[in-house]
Design an enzyme around this catalytic site. Structure first.
Site: not given
Ligand SMILES: *[C@@H]1O[C@H](CO)[C@@H](O)[C@H](O)[C@H]1NC(C)=O
Ligand SMILES: *[C@@H]1O[C@H](CO)[C@@H](O)[C@H](O)[C@H]1NC(C)=O
Ligand SMILES: *[C@@H]1O[C@H](CO)[C@@H](O)[C@H](O)[C@H]1NC(C)=O
Ligand SMILES: *[C@@H]1O[C@H](CO)[C@@H](O)[C@H](O)[C@H]1NC(C)=O
Ligand SMILES: *[C@@H]1O[C@H](CO)[C@@H](O)[C@H](O)[C@H]1NC(C)=O
Ligand SMILES: *[C@@H]1O[C@H](CO)[C@@H](O)[C@H](O)[C@H]1NC(C)=O
Length: 379
Positions: A192, A197
């Site tokens: 990932e 974020e």
């Protein structure tokens, strides 16, 4: 206690080392040539020299080893990129599947299918930009979670240079937005890559993070301007935080939006993964804002990355495969919603889920706006 369980849940031998080997008493007798008191002086000197040489070899190897680890750095020499995919304009969301299952990260959110998203205008693609937002209509029943969207690109990738031109990032108490790449059906084996974020007010800088299977560490030489948060990328280590790097304050949230956003460039190649943040106004000239210009950017001209994840102690091509581009806005959940994070760290009011259920107007600014995504590949 998953030490004695493999991934499929099968119990393995709880004593994998077996019984201790039987000790041969006959060998330990006083008359044995193995007993030091029976050694000649010559043997003793030989053994002493042997031990000294062994210790010296170990010390030299350790010093050289750590020097190699701290000194070696991948060869990021330029690749010849060509444009592979462009995500832009009215058909932006046609390139994505809408995820509709239970939120894997326990958010207080209902991820809606494309028809509902259109009905509530939660995804909207215009000629110049695409918007993905949380529902802020006060008439919607949000008592069991608020409508939001998570889209996953139909196209998957095994390497490339990804240019994300972002105009607006979501922020505010309870939000947990992300722009990332993953193969959700093979996680964490296929890795990932979190490009953007943050949580809650999102005003401490963007977090760029890798999550992987075991044996991927960033305890090596790196060239980056961001602040290292953690060096072990193994997804299940510690608090499952992965190996993150934090960007400058204006790389996310209100400060980012106030400057018209910017460009995130992520280069994923065998040698390593690097992420650059370019605030609007400081985007390199080889990243044309005009998507009809297909000329390829050259990362070797950009200077130090914001986050550098070299492959020195992480085999990039085996840890990262079959990645889709994912954009979503989660609410509460296993990061933003923890009391230690929501209340203690960010000072958000009451309970996270109460805030989500009762405060529709707080979500007006909880939206992503993307100008374009472009993917270049060298092979
Ligand atoms: C890239 O292309 C140039 C010119 O076409 C060529 O000289 C160079 O060797 C290529 N580099 C790589 C890494 O393939
Ligand atoms: C919505 O999703 C369905 C099923 O995936 C698909 O057939 C349809 O084309 C999509 N509609 C739009 C407008 O994207
Ligand atoms: C849907 O959202 C877009 C982007 O925010 C906006 O421009 C448009 O006016 C909205 N449409 C409706 C019907 O509200
Ligand atoms: C395309 O962008 C490059 C910079 O990457 C620029 O040098 C070139 O002039 C542009 N081409 C056109 C037709 O605008
Ligand atoms: C690659 O990802 C897609 C989409 O998530 C998934 O359906 C597919 O099974 C994956 N393929 C492999 C070979 O892992
Ligand atoms: C609703 O959100 C605003 C900020 O957007 C906040 O000041 C207020 O405390 C929230 N109200 C409740 C009931 O959580």
């Amino acid at each position: 206690m998953d030490r004695f369980q493999n991934k499929s849940g099968f119990a393995i031998d709880s004593d994998p080392y077996g019984p201790p080997p039987s000790y041969d008493k006959a060998q330990a007798g006083t008359g044995s040539k193995w007993a030091p008191k029976n050694w000649t002086k010559k043997t003793m000197i030989a053994v002493a020299i042997g031990v000294c040489v062994l210790i010296a070899v170990i010390i030299i190897a350790a010093v050289l080893g750590s020097r190699a680890a701290s000194g070696s750095y991948p060869d990021y020499s330029p690749l010849n990129y060509t444009l592979k995919d462009t995500y832009h304009g009215n058909d932006f969301f046609d390139n994505f599947n809408y995820f509709t299952g239970w939120d894997p990260t326990s958010g207080f959110v209902h991820y809606v299918p494309n028809t509902t998203a259109q009905q509530y205008n939660l995804t909207y693609a215009g000629e110049d930009s695409a918007v993905l937002r949380v529902d802020y209509n006060s008439g919607t029943d949000s008592s069991t979670g608020r409508f939001s969207v998570r889209v996953t690109s139909k196209q998957t990738y095994d390497e490339g240079l990804f240019i994300f031109d972002v105009l607006h990032s979501p922020y505010g108490c309870s939000t947990w937005p992300a722009l990332w790449l993953s193969d959700p059906s093979n996680w964490p084996e296929n890795g990932e890559i979190d490009v953007m974020e943050s949580v809650n007010q999102g005003n401490t800088g963007n977090q760029m993070t890798l999550h992987t299977s075991k044996h991927c560490k960033m305890d090596v030489k790196r060239k980056e301007t961001g602040d290292v948060l953690d060096k072990n990328c193994y997804a299940k280590a510690g608090d499952q935080q992965g190996c993150g790097v934090q960007g400058p304050k204006q790389s996310f949230g209100e400060a980012f939006n106030n400057i018209g956003g910017g460009v995130y460039a992520m280069e994923w190649r065998n040698e390593g993964i690097r992420v650059w943040f370019f605030p609007r106004g400081s985007v390199p000239s080889d990243i044309p804002s005009d998507v009809s210009n297909t000329s390829a950017p050259d990362p070797s001209t950009w200077g130090e990355a914001t986050a550098d994840f070299p492959g020195t102690n992480c085999d990039i091509s085996s840890h990262f495969k079959n990645q889709s581009i994912i954009a979503n806005i989660d609410l509460c959940g296993s990061w933003a919603g923890q009391t230690s994070v929501y209340s203690d760290e960010w000072g958000c009011p009451g309970q996270c889920t109460d805030f989500v259920a009762n405060n529709a107007s707080a979500y007006e600014k909880a939206y992503w706006e993307f100008s374009s995504f472009r993917v270049y590949q060298a092979n």
